[in-house]
Design an enzyme around this catalytic site. Structure first.
Site, PDB file in Angstrom:
ATOM      1  N   GLY A  11      33.255  36.600  47.616  1.00  0.00           N
ATOM      2  CA  GLY A  11      33.130  37.969  47.093  1.00  0.00           C
ATOM      3  C   GLY A  11      32.786  38.929  48.220  1.00  0.00           C
ATOM      4  O   GLY A  11      32.007  38.598  49.103  1.00  0.00           O
ATOM      5  N   ARG A  72      39.600  34.124  47.660  1.00  0.00           N
ATOM      6  CA  ARG A  72      39.225  32.734  47.407  1.00  0.00           C
ATOM      7  C   ARG A  72      40.495  31.941  47.692  1.00  0.00           C
ATOM      8  O   ARG A  72      41.567  32.279  47.190  1.00  0.00           O
ATOM      9  CB  ARG A  72      38.701  32.590  45.981  1.00  0.00           C
ATOM     10  CG  ARG A  72      37.425  33.437  45.804  1.00  0.00           C
ATOM     11  CD  ARG A  72      36.573  33.078  44.629  1.00  0.00           C
ATOM     12  NE  ARG A  72      35.190  33.526  44.830  1.00  0.00           N
ATOM     13  CZ  ARG A  72      34.664  34.656  44.333  1.00  0.00           C
ATOM     14  NH1 ARG A  72      35.390  35.449  43.593  1.00  0.00           N
ATOM     15  NH2 ARG A  72      33.408  34.966  44.569  1.00  0.00           N
ATOM     16  N   ASP A 103      27.774  30.351  50.280  1.00  0.00           N
ATOM     17  CA  ASP A 103      27.622  28.911  50.383  1.00  0.00           C
ATOM     18  C   ASP A 103      28.959  28.152  50.417  1.00  0.00           C
ATOM     19  O   ASP A 103      29.166  27.250  51.234  1.00  0.00           O
ATOM     20  CB  ASP A 103      26.815  28.533  49.123  1.00  0.00           C
ATOM     21  CG  ASP A 103      26.479  27.097  49.079  1.00  0.00           C
ATOM     22  OD1 ASP A 103      25.858  26.636  50.036  1.00  0.00           O
ATOM     23  OD2 ASP A 103      26.858  26.435  48.089  1.00  0.00           O
ATOM     24  N   THR A 126      26.778  37.921  50.601  1.00  0.00           N
ATOM     25  CA  THR A 126      27.037  37.888  49.158  1.00  0.00           C
ATOM     26  C   THR A 126      25.952  38.699  48.478  1.00  0.00           C
ATOM     27  O   THR A 126      24.781  38.604  48.879  1.00  0.00           O
ATOM     28  CB  THR A 126      27.035  36.452  48.589  1.00  0.00           C
ATOM     29  OG1 THR A 126      26.853  36.527  47.156  1.00  0.00           O
ATOM     30  CG2 THR A 126      25.927  35.576  49.143  1.00  0.00           C
ATOM     31  N   ASP A 130      21.813  34.160  47.223  1.00  0.00           N
ATOM     32  CA  ASP A 130      21.604  32.784  46.757  1.00  0.00           C
ATOM     33  C   ASP A 130      22.032  31.752  47.800  1.00  0.00           C
ATOM     34  O   ASP A 130      22.665  30.758  47.487  1.00  0.00           O
ATOM     35  CB  ASP A 130      22.373  32.557  45.439  1.00  0.00           C
ATOM     36  CG  ASP A 130      23.869  32.747  45.617  1.00  0.00           C
ATOM     37  OD1 ASP A 130      24.298  33.256  46.680  1.00  0.00           O
ATOM     38  OD2 ASP A 130      24.622  32.381  44.700  1.00  0.00           O
ATOM     39  N   ARG A 172      26.022  35.235  38.333  1.00  0.00           N
ATOM     40  CA  ARG A 172      26.514  34.204  37.405  1.00  0.00           C
ATOM     41  C   ARG A 172      25.522  33.048  37.332  1.00  0.00           C
ATOM     42  O   ARG A 172      25.279  32.493  36.290  1.00  0.00           O
ATOM     43  CB  ARG A 172      27.879  33.709  37.896  1.00  0.00           C
ATOM     44  CG  ARG A 172      28.786  33.269  36.775  1.00  0.00           C
ATOM     45  CD  ARG A 172      30.173  32.994  37.298  1.00  0.00           C
ATOM     46  NE  ARG A 172      30.989  34.182  37.384  1.00  0.00           N
ATOM     47  CZ  ARG A 172      32.050  34.301  38.182  1.00  0.00           C
ATOM     48  NH1 ARG A 172      32.398  33.307  38.979  1.00  0.00           N
ATOM     49  NH2 ARG A 172      32.760  35.402  38.186  1.00  0.00           N
TER      50      ARG A 172
HETATM   51  P1  ADP Z   1      31.212  32.010  48.463  1.00  0.00           P
HETATM   52  O1  ADP Z   1      31.517  31.785  49.894  1.00  0.00           O
HETATM   53  O2  ADP Z   1      30.783  33.418  48.188  1.00  0.00           O
HETATM   54  O3  ADP Z   1      30.254  30.972  47.904  1.00  0.00           O
HETATM   55  P2  ADP Z   1      33.427  30.650  47.153  1.00  0.00           P
HETATM   56  O4  ADP Z   1      32.582  29.557  46.618  1.00  0.00           O
HETATM   57  O5  ADP Z   1      34.471  31.213  46.254  1.00  0.00           O
HETATM   58  O6  ADP Z   1      32.578  31.900  47.635  1.00  0.00           O
HETATM   59  O7  ADP Z   1      34.122  30.081  48.478  1.00  0.00           O
HETATM   60  C1  ADP Z   1      35.004  30.895  49.239  1.00  0.00           C
HETATM   61  C2  ADP Z   1      36.091  30.037  49.820  1.00  0.00           C
HETATM   62  O8  ADP Z   1      35.514  29.032  50.663  1.00  0.00           O
HETATM   63  C3  ADP Z   1      36.900  29.252  48.791  1.00  0.00           C
HETATM   64  O9  ADP Z   1      37.942  30.010  48.244  1.00  0.00           O
HETATM   65  C4  ADP Z   1      37.444  28.129  49.644  1.00  0.00           C
HETATM   66  O10 ADP Z   1      38.556  28.550  50.408  1.00  0.00           O
HETATM   67  C5  ADP Z   1      36.294  27.841  50.600  1.00  0.00           C
HETATM   68  N1  ADP Z   1      35.473  26.747  50.068  1.00  0.00           N
HETATM   69  C6  ADP Z   1      34.562  26.793  49.082  1.00  0.00           C
HETATM   70  N2  ADP Z   1      34.016  25.574  48.848  1.00  0.00           N
HETATM   71  C7  ADP Z   1      34.611  24.725  49.704  1.00  0.00           C
HETATM   72  C8  ADP Z   1      34.489  23.318  49.966  1.00  0.00           C
HETATM   73  N3  ADP Z   1      33.636  22.541  49.274  1.00  0.00           N
HETATM   74  N4  ADP Z   1      35.270  22.791  50.943  1.00  0.00           N
HETATM   75  C9  ADP Z   1      36.136  23.546  51.634  1.00  0.00           C
HETATM   76  N5  ADP Z   1      36.302  24.874  51.438  1.00  0.00           N
HETATM   77  C10 ADP Z   1      35.551  25.464  50.496  1.00  0.00           C
HETATM   78  O1  F6P Z   2      29.251  36.205  44.145  1.00  0.00           O
HETATM   79  C1  F6P Z   2      29.243  37.579  43.981  1.00  0.00           C
HETATM   80  C2  F6P Z   2      29.648  37.959  42.571  1.00  0.00           C
HETATM   81  O2  F6P Z   2      29.717  39.361  42.516  1.00  0.00           O
HETATM   82  C3  F6P Z   2      28.756  37.407  41.466  1.00  0.00           C
HETATM   83  O3  F6P Z   2      27.562  38.118  41.264  1.00  0.00           O
HETATM   84  C4  F6P Z   2      29.687  37.481  40.295  1.00  0.00           C
HETATM   85  O4  F6P Z   2      29.321  36.535  39.316  1.00  0.00           O
HETATM   86  C5  F6P Z   2      31.022  37.117  40.909  1.00  0.00           C
HETATM   87  O5  F6P Z   2      30.943  37.442  42.283  1.00  0.00           O
HETATM   88  C6  F6P Z   2      32.177  37.849  40.294  1.00  0.00           C
HETATM   89  O6  F6P Z   2      33.323  37.394  40.921  1.00  0.00           O
HETATM   90  P1  F6P Z   2      34.767  38.026  40.673  1.00  0.00           P
HETATM   91  O7  F6P Z   2      34.738  39.375  41.303  1.00  0.00           O
HETATM   92  O8  F6P Z   2      35.682  37.084  41.343  1.00  0.00           O
HETATM   93  O9  F6P Z   2      34.916  38.109  39.193  1.00  0.00           O
END
Ligand code: ADP
Ligand code: F6P
Length: 323
Positions: A11, A72, A103, A126, A130, A172
């Protein structure tokens, strides 16, 4: 190290632009070239990139979102996607990578490093705050301020009409935005995903404060609350107490807008240290904020831990201070 990459992932969060700027400026002082990958890991997998200069990162520190774009990227979750990304980086002679994200993005960055021996450094970005190993993530302060300002406006109507408002904020699985906003906006109640929501107790509090003459009642609800966000909570509340109310969902309003001073400062400190760490050979770390200072935390430790639960002390404080 001659050339490094930077990308924003997950995000978007206010402060990401300021971090990109700091990475580029800090690297260029060390004669390291910086390329920006477009739309997070998609840019890495598809070799979609742009060369950054001191000038192209000008006039961005005050802008929300991320000018590199974010996404993503399901492909990057698979070893084949990461192999393509690593191959693209090698061909373009990009020796290291700064990833600004949450994360999930760090899990991806670490996998890339472990599988293909590519140095990475993470910057937590983010609005949810978190991520383990840092007291503050980029965008959190701006998001809380946006939510607080919106509630200040809603309160005018609440005070004028005596109606109660359920205001849904983002989060969330984290109640951090909700808790900080509730205290800052003087809410009478706050409901978060990490704890059980006692609707009966909430109704009692609203009833007794209304009986004492209170007119404006704000209940802050995190989107991930067990009752199903503000609409879900309002529905359950109606079963317990007949009280005039409205529901407001703030949604993505909280994620955009000019970053606050705090977010710009954190982003600048983190971006500068990220480039320095890469250049000096301190790899696979995240630049966290601890005690108001940027520190290097091993990425392997960050992805192994869940972020600590949001500060429940704020939940009690919001209730104690409500009139
Ligand atoms: P955030 O970084 O905010 O936690 P996401 O969980 O959506 O957001 O992760 C962002 C991107 O990082 C994902 O679309 C994916 O490309 C990559 N990613 C997330 N988790 C993994 C994982 N376990 N292994 C490899 N790539 C990952
Ligand atoms: O991780 C940031 C965040 O804004 C969360 O607070 C929220 O739950 C989520 O992203 C919303 O994601 P999206 O914009 O993909 O619906």
């Amino acid at each position: 190290m001659r050339r490094i990459g930077v990308l924003t992932s997950g995000g978007d969060a206010p402060g990401m632009n300021a971090a990109i700027r700091a990475v580029e400026r800090s690297a260029s002082r060390r004669r390291i070239e910086v390329v920006g990958y477009i739309d997070g890991y998609n840019g890495l997998v598809n070799d979609d990139r742009t060369t950054l200069t001191d000038r192209t990162v000008g006039n961005v520190i005050q802008r929300g979102g991320t000018f590199l774009g974010t996404s993503r990227c399901p492909e990057f979750r698979e070893p084949e996607g990461r192999a393509r990304a690593a191959e693209n980086m090698r061909k373009a002679r990009v020796d290291g990578l700064v990833v600004v994200g949450g994360d999930g993005s760090f899990k991806g960055a670490l996998a890339l490093s472990e599988e293909h021996d590519i140095p990475v450094v993470g910057i937590p970005g983010t609005i949810d705050n978190d991520v383990w190993g840092t007291e503050e993530t980029l965008g959190f302060d701006t998001a809380v301020n946006a939510a607080m300002r919106a509630i200040d406006q809603v309160r005018d109507t609440s005070e004028s009409t005596g109606m109660m408002f359920f205001v849904e904020v983002m989060g969330r699985s984290s109640g951090a935005i909700a808790l900080h906003t509730a205290v800052a906006a003087g809410a009478v109640g706050v409901l978060v995903p990490e704890s059980h929501s006692d609707i009966w107790q909430l109704a009692e509090r609203v009833e007794s404060s209304a009986a004492r003459g209170k007119r404006s009642h704000i209940i802050v609800v995190a989107e991930g609350d067990e009752a199903g966000g503000a609409f879900g909570v309002a529905e359950r509340f109606r079963e317990v107490l007949d009280f005039p109310h409205r529901v407001v969902v703030l949604g993505h309003i909280q994620r955009g807008g000019a970053p606050t001073t705090r977010d710009r400062v954190i982003a600048s400190q983190s971006g500068a240290l990220a480039a320095q760490a890469l250049a000096d050979g301190r790899w696979n770390v995240m630049i966290g904020m601890q005690g108001m200072r940027p520190v290097e935390v091993p990425l392997a430790e960050v992805v192994e831990h869940q972020a600590p639960p949001a500060d429940y002390g704020l939940l009690q404080l919001a209730q104690d201070l409500a009139g």
